[in-house]
Design a protein around this motif. Structure first.
Motif, PDB file in Angstrom:
ATOM      1  N   SER A 163      -6.779   6.051   6.077  1.00  0.00           N
ATOM      2  CA  SER A 163      -5.887   6.312   4.943  1.00  0.00           C
ATOM      3  C   SER A 163      -5.437   5.007   4.301  1.00  0.00           C
ATOM      4  N   GLY A 164      -5.132   5.084   3.007  1.00  0.00           N
ATOM      5  CA  GLY A 164      -4.637   3.907   2.320  1.00  0.00           C
ATOM      6  C   GLY A 164      -3.228   3.551   2.749  1.00  0.00           C
ATOM      7  N   ILE A 165      -2.293   4.502   2.594  1.00  0.00           N
ATOM      8  CA  ILE A 165      -0.893   4.307   2.988  1.00  0.00           C
ATOM      9  C   ILE A 165      -0.560   5.377   4.017  1.00  0.00           C
ATOM     10  N   PHE A 166       0.032   4.951   5.115  1.00  0.00           N
ATOM     11  CA  PHE A 166       0.286   5.862   6.233  1.00  0.00           C
ATOM     12  C   PHE A 166       1.760   5.786   6.585  1.00  0.00           C
ATOM     13  N   LEU A 167       2.473   6.942   6.524  1.00  0.00           N
ATOM     14  CA  LEU A 167       3.892   6.988   6.880  1.00  0.00           C
ATOM     15  C   LEU A 167       4.091   8.024   7.981  1.00  0.00           C
ATOM     16  N   ARG A 168       4.868   7.649   9.010  1.00  0.00           N
ATOM     17  CA  ARG A 168       5.166   8.596  10.070  1.00  0.00           C
ATOM     18  C   ARG A 168       6.491   8.224  10.727  1.00  0.00           C
ATOM     19  N   LEU A 169       7.036   9.161  11.499  1.00  0.00           N
ATOM     20  CA  LEU A 169       8.284   8.944  12.239  1.00  0.00           C
ATOM     21  C   LEU A 169       9.410   8.492  11.311  1.00  0.00           C
ATOM     22  N   GLU A 170       9.652   9.326  10.284  1.00  0.00           N
ATOM     23  CA  GLU A 170      10.756   9.142   9.350  1.00  0.00           C
ATOM     24  C   GLU A 170      10.636   7.879   8.503  1.00  0.00           C
ATOM     25  N   GLY A 171       9.416   7.452   8.239  1.00  0.00           N
ATOM     26  CA  GLY A 171       9.229   6.389   7.274  1.00  0.00           C
ATOM     27  C   GLY A 171       9.535   6.888   5.865  1.00  0.00           C
ATOM     28  N   GLY A 172       9.845   6.001   4.972  1.00  0.00           N
ATOM     29  CA  GLY A 172      10.181   6.422   3.608  1.00  0.00           C
ATOM     30  C   GLY A 172      10.107   5.270   2.638  1.00  0.00           C
ATOM     31  N   GLY A 173      10.710   5.480   1.462  1.00  0.00           N
ATOM     32  CA  GLY A 173      10.719   4.463   0.427  1.00  0.00           C
ATOM     33  C   GLY A 173      10.137   4.969  -0.872  1.00  0.00           C
ATOM     34  N   LEU A 174       9.672   4.050  -1.686  1.00  0.00           N
ATOM     35  CA  LEU A 174       9.142   4.341  -3.022  1.00  0.00           C
ATOM     36  C   LEU A 174       7.710   3.830  -3.124  1.00  0.00           C
ATOM     37  N   ILE A 175       6.807   4.715  -3.545  1.00  0.00           N
ATOM     38  CA  ILE A 175       5.406   4.350  -3.787  1.00  0.00           C
ATOM     39  C   ILE A 175       5.119   4.707  -5.230  1.00  0.00           C
ATOM     40  N   ALA A 176       5.059   3.725  -6.114  1.00  0.00           N
ATOM     41  CA  ALA A 176       5.049   4.005  -7.552  1.00  0.00           C
ATOM     42  C   ALA A 176       4.068   3.108  -8.290  1.00  0.00           C
ATOM     43  N   GLY A 177       3.340   3.718  -9.213  1.00  0.00           N
ATOM     44  CA  GLY A 177       2.484   2.965 -10.123  1.00  0.00           C
ATOM     45  C   GLY A 177       1.277   2.320  -9.487  1.00  0.00           C
ATOM     46  N   ASN A 178       0.849   2.825  -8.326  1.00  0.00           N
ATOM     47  CA  ASN A 178      -0.281   2.229  -7.620  1.00  0.00           C
ATOM     48  C   ASN A 178      -1.595   2.903  -8.008  1.00  0.00           C
ATOM     49  N   ASN A 179      -2.684   2.186  -7.827  1.00  0.00           N
ATOM     50  CA  ASN A 179      -4.027   2.714  -8.049  1.00  0.00           C
ATOM     51  C   ASN A 179      -4.704   2.806  -6.690  1.00  0.00           C
ATOM     52  N   ILE A 180      -4.897   4.049  -6.201  1.00  0.00           N
ATOM     53  CA  ILE A 180      -5.357   4.290  -4.833  1.00  0.00           C
ATOM     54  C   ILE A 180      -6.662   5.084  -4.918  1.00  0.00           C
ATOM     55  N   TYR A 181      -7.765   4.515  -4.470  1.00  0.00           N
ATOM     56  CA  TYR A 181      -9.044   5.167  -4.711  1.00  0.00           C
ATOM     57  C   TYR A 181     -10.103   4.739  -3.703  1.00  0.00           C
ATOM     58  N   HIS A 182     -11.136   5.585  -3.588  1.00  0.00           N
ATOM     59  CA  HIS A 182     -12.315   5.324  -2.747  1.00  0.00           C
ATOM     60  C   HIS A 182     -11.946   5.033  -1.290  1.00  0.00           C
ATOM     61  N   ASN A 183     -10.945   5.742  -0.768  1.00  0.00           N
ATOM     62  CA  ASN A 183     -10.595   5.585   0.643  1.00  0.00           C
ATOM     63  C   ASN A 183     -11.273   6.674   1.474  1.00  0.00           C
TER      64      ASN A 183
END
Length: 965
Positions: free
Chosen positions: A490-510
């Motif tokens: 995976s490109g971005i992986f969040l677990r165990l109550e991770g959080g925040g802001l993921i904005a305006g990114n270009n995520i592709y071909h993963n």
């Protein structure tokens, strides 16, 4: 003061002269006057560019991500680097300004200590032993290997002389002083320790260095500032740091994580914190502006229009006596027979008339025959107001571009941040580690944030890694405008109550999901492009949450958004399109509030709900799919409310075995097959028309049992418990086949729908092992019969208005059909046709047919016909038909209305015309949406001028007028 006169040297000549000046001289010239200041500024692409590129302490301002792209201003880039390079000395100014120090202050020039063969010192250790505060130590070309750990006790600057790569330092350095700067060096670990540098409280600044095969460690309240550095298989470990800045760096070939940010930022802050914070705020912002934010802009037009009733009239005028009774078959090739209807093998009438824009009857002149009778038919049909304000009411135009109303065009990131103050606060915050304009490539991991860590990533590129970013254990990340592609997981992986802001990114071909959210993680995912993934775009599972808003998610191999194992995100305002599987898949007890998305042109269902999935699917546009709009598979549940399901090549809504959805207040139109189809696999066949029933392999992370110990209590008020599949208050119109098709062994309730102008029948019940209850629906203007019930089906039809269909009103072969309190008016075939071996109860209905029988009993049909009102149609002998020796057809207390005098007037009163929607059972979800079907009243007026067999005309009007419900 020196001035530039008009008769002096040309500006180009001045620029050539000034191009030879050094930096201090350029500064002095800019202070002469405004004309000189502007002249110095005009040297941006010449002298300032030259100074910037010749500086051994920095690299191209856009290195390493865009080294071929020139900065907006070379002077500004050089200025930013110059100011940043002096941060480490700010501590000296604090010391000099203290009262105690000023009593004994004396000015001392910084010394430069030279290290190398033939110079003052042979080794770095010997030079450090003689160094004083803020001295500069220059290492001349060579390899310097220190045999013991170096302890930095006084602030110094260590700089490699010559080009980067000419000075290599094999050492383990432990900083105990307040500040240090290292520049233009190649670091490698010493033989006795993998740590090349570590500090626990001071500030360290690295400029234009290479690090190879080792570790760098900074503990809070220590801080670091790293710029224009390359890390080859090097791990940067930041523990409880209040603030660190990594800018314009390259991380290559890591065997583990390139950067680890662990622990909450320390409340204790060293002297450098405020200077780093000021430097960040003074540098050009990565936040979008309205002019530059073009990531989410789309060239889409709005074509909103009001939802209004559709009206159609048929007028046939003339005068002649009625024809012979309809019991006699028309002669082959006769005009009346060919124009009126075609009778199929099962006795179903199909009107042979050209199609019209709304599926109603044709204008005047279409059905003119020798009889020249007068029939005028006018009707209005009103369904629930579509969520889009009527933008998708007309038929789709072949080859036309998709036009979206303004309410569904994606906002820019700047617009979204302005609307959401919490998101703006996250985007503007700086805490923990700031990683900006860096390149992470060809390694295992990018950035790992854990144990309450805080990290902000702006304008970075992550490519050819196992993963780009991992955020776990209550950590928070802010990711703005990063490029993440070709990750092996995976490109971005969040677990165990991770959080925040993921904005305006270009995520592709993963290779796996673009963003993977698990175990109570709850990020805000905003205005990203997530596309061309080898699996899903976003995966939410294991009680993962999150707000997924205003993203473009397209061309992924599996579902654009995949929710399973009690994942429960809020998915709103996204464009999910051109996926090779479903747009959104909700599986394995997944949940989610899915609202106001545009889900279009996906290969599989726009939304696919299976195996205990129980989402709330509300106010979405699901259109132009290559399969079905919404698929509710085995054991699928949930609320499907207020959606516009339009122009999909398959069905609008496809429901399969053991599913218990609540389908309400949707606008289902212009789909290629059925509007709503209900199929069951419990009959053992396992086969469905059109290739349905196949299950996509959505497995993302192994077994379901991994998530079961973490299940949360389900007390969501949005999800109303449903024990029987319910299709309620929908507008189902202009679909290619039947409006509703039922082939199921399970119970189904069909309540208060408008089923209008579909390409086949209004409702077809092909199989119904348990009771299918059809109540208070308006079924009108369909190309064939209003309702057809096949053999061995259990159906109850109650309180429906069945109007103006081109075939029969109701045709049944069922062995347990109840037709009670319906209005069956103005259909081209018989009002009600009972086929052989059927068993039907026909009670308290009002029935009328223009040309055929009110009720026609074919063959050995078993029927109880009781307390019905049957109006005369075209002739006096077209009220009721049955074979003479059928003793199983019982007629009791029916009322047959025929013309007697020209003042006769018939009206549908006591009760008024059906359906009576105000008395139907309506759920709280329908009341919430504010969408309801408007009731219709029907008035039948008959005038007879002269006798039945006179040559005068008969004028019959059936007018359905809209009334308030």
């Amino acid at each position: 003061m020196v001035t530039m006169e008009a008769g002096g040297l040309p500006l180009e000549l001045w620029r050539m002269i000034l191009a030879y000046l050094h930096l201090p001289d350029l500064g002095r010239c800019s202070l002469v006057c405004r004309a000189w200041y502007e002249l110095i500024l005009s040297l941006d692409s010449t002298r300032w560019r030259q100074l910037c590129l010749e500086c051994t302490e920095c690299r191209h301002p856009n290195w390493p991500n865009q080294p071929d792209v020139e900065p907006e201003s070379w002077r500004e880039a050089f200025k930013q680097h110059y100011l940043a390079s002096k941060t480490w000395t700010k501590n000296a100014l604090d010391l000099e300004s203290s009262v105690c120090f000023s009593l004994f202050r004396r000015r001392r020039e910084r010394r430069t200590l030279s290290v190398g063969p033939g110079h003052e010192f042979d080794s770095l250790g010997s030079a450090l032993a003689m160094a004083s505060l803020y001295d500069r130590i220059e290492l001349f070309p060579g390899v310097y290997e220190e045999q013991g750990e170096i302890i930095l006790k006084v602030p110094v600057e260590i700089v490699g002389h010559g080009k980067l790569g000419e000075v290599a330092l094999l050492a383990s350095i432990d900083q105990h002083c307040s500040t240090t700067r290292l520049c233009n060096l190649v670091f490698m670990p010493a033989w006795f320790s993998p740590f090349m540098f570590k500090t626990t409280s001071g500030h360290i600044q690295f400029d234009n260095c290479n690090f190879e095969n080792g570790h760098i460690q900074v503990h809070g309240p220590g801080t670091c500032q790293v710029k224009f550095c390359t890390f080859k298989n090097t791990h940067v470990f930041l523990h409880n740091v209040p603030l660190c800045v990594l800018e314009n760096c390259e991380f290559v070939g890591s065997e583990n994580n390139s950067v680890t940010v662990e622990g909450h930022p320390s409340a204790d802050k060293n002297w450098a914190y405020k200077y780093l914070l000021g430097l960040i705020k003074s540098s050009p912002s990565m936040l979008p502006t309205e002019d530059s934010d073009s990531l989410m802009s789309l060239d889409l037009e709005s074509r909103d229009q009001a939802w209004s009733p559709r009206t159609c009239d048929i007028v046939i005028e003339g005068s002649q006596s009625p024809t012979s009774p309809a019991a006699t078959s028309p002669k082959p090739g006769s005009k009346a027979g060919s124009q009126e209807a075609e009778v199929g093998s099962d006795g179903e009438r199909v009107a042979q008339t050209p199609d019209s824009s709304d599926g109603g009857l044709s204008p005047s002149g279409e059905d003119e025959d020798e009889d020249q009778l007068t029939y005028r038919l006018s009707y209005q049909v009103q369904g629930p107001r579509p969520v889009l304000g009527g933008s998708f009411l007309g038929p789709p135009l072949p080859g036309a571009s998709i036009q979206l109303p303004s309410c569904l065009v994606l906002n820019s990131l700047q617009q979204e941040l302005q609307k959401d103050k919490e998101a703006m606060g996250l985007a503007s915050s700086v805490q923990g580690c700031l990683i900006r304009k860096c390149l992470f490539r060809d390694g295992k991991g990018g950035v790992f944030v854990c144990s309450y860590g805080r990290a902000k990533m702006e304008g970075n590129i992550f490519r050819n890694l196992t993963y780009a970013v991992r955020c776990i254990h209550n950590s928070k990340i802010v990711m703005l405008r990063n490029d993440i592609h070709r990750c092996r997981a995976s490109g971005i992986f969040l677990r165990l109550e991770g959080g925040g802001l993921i904005a305006g990114n270009n995520i592709y071909h993963n290779a796996e999901a673009g963003i993977d959210i698990r175990k109570k993680s709850n990020p805000l995912i905003l205005c990203n492009q997530i596309h061309h993934g080898l699996r899903s775009g976003i995966v939410v599972l294991g009680n993962g949450k999150g707000i997924i808003r205003n993203n473009q998610i397209f061309s992924n191999k599996e579902a654009g958004i995949y929710i399973l194992y009690h994942g429960n995100p809020v998915v709103s305002g996204n464009h999910i399109f051109k996926g090779r599987a479903a747009g959104i898949a909700v599986n394995e007890n997944g949940k989610g509030l899915i609202t106001e998305n545009v889900i279009r042109e996906n290969q599989w269902g726009g939304v696919d709900i299976r195996r205990g999935g129980v989402p709330v699917l509300r106010s979405n546009l699901i259109c132009f799919g290559y399969s079905d709009g919404v698929v509710v598979g085995d054991e699928g549940k949930g609320l499907i409310e207020g959606n516009t399901i339009y122009a999909n090549k398959g069905c609008g809504v496809w429901m399969m075995s053991s599913s218990l959805p609540h389908v309400t207040s949707n606008h289902v139109s212009y789909n290629g097959l059925y509007g709503v189809a209900v199929f069951s696999q419990k009959d053992g066949s396992g086969e469905f028309p059109g290739g349905h029933g196949a299950q996509e392999n959505f497995s993302e992370d192994g077994d379901a049992i991994l998530w079961e110990p973490e299940l949360e209590k389900d007390d969501d008020p949005l999800r109303r418990p449903v024990t029987i599949a319910l299709v309620e208050s929908n507008s189902i119109n202009h679909n290619g086949a039947s409006g509703l098709y039922v082939q199921s062994s399970e119970a189904l309730h069909v309540v208060t729908n408008v089923i209008h102008a579909n390409g086949d029948r209004g409702i077809t019940v092909a199989q119904s092992g348990q009771l299918t209850r059809v109540t208070n629906n308006s079924i009108s203007c369909n190309r064939q019969s209003g309702v057809k019930v096949e053999a061995q089906c259990k159906v109850e039809l109650r309180g429906n208005g069945i109007y103006d269909n081109r075939g029969h009103g109701i045709i049944t072969k069922g062995d347990s059909t109840v037709v009670i309190e319906n209005d069956i008016i103005g259909n081209r075939g018989s009002g009600l046709q009972l086929l052989p071996r059927s068993d039907t109860k026909v009670i308290k209905n009002r029935i009328h047919s223009f040309r055929a029988y009110g009720i026609a009993v074919r063959g050995r049909a078993k029927a109880l016909v009781q307390e019905n009102i049957i109006f005369q149609g075209k002739t006096s002998k077209t009220i009721f038909q049955q074979i003479s020796n059928n003793r199983e057809c019982i007629l009791q207390n029916n009322k047959f209305l025929v013309f007697k005098k020209k003042s006769d007037t018939w009206r549908l009163v006591n009760p008024p015309a059906r359906p009576h929607l105000e008395s139907s059972i309506r759920g709280p979800s329908a009341a919430h949406s504010g969408q309801k079907v408007t009731a219709m009243a029907t008035r039948i007026t008959a005038r007879v001028e002269g006798g039945y067999h006179s040559n005068r005309s008969v004028f019959c009007t059936i007018l359905k007028e809209q009334m308030d419900s």
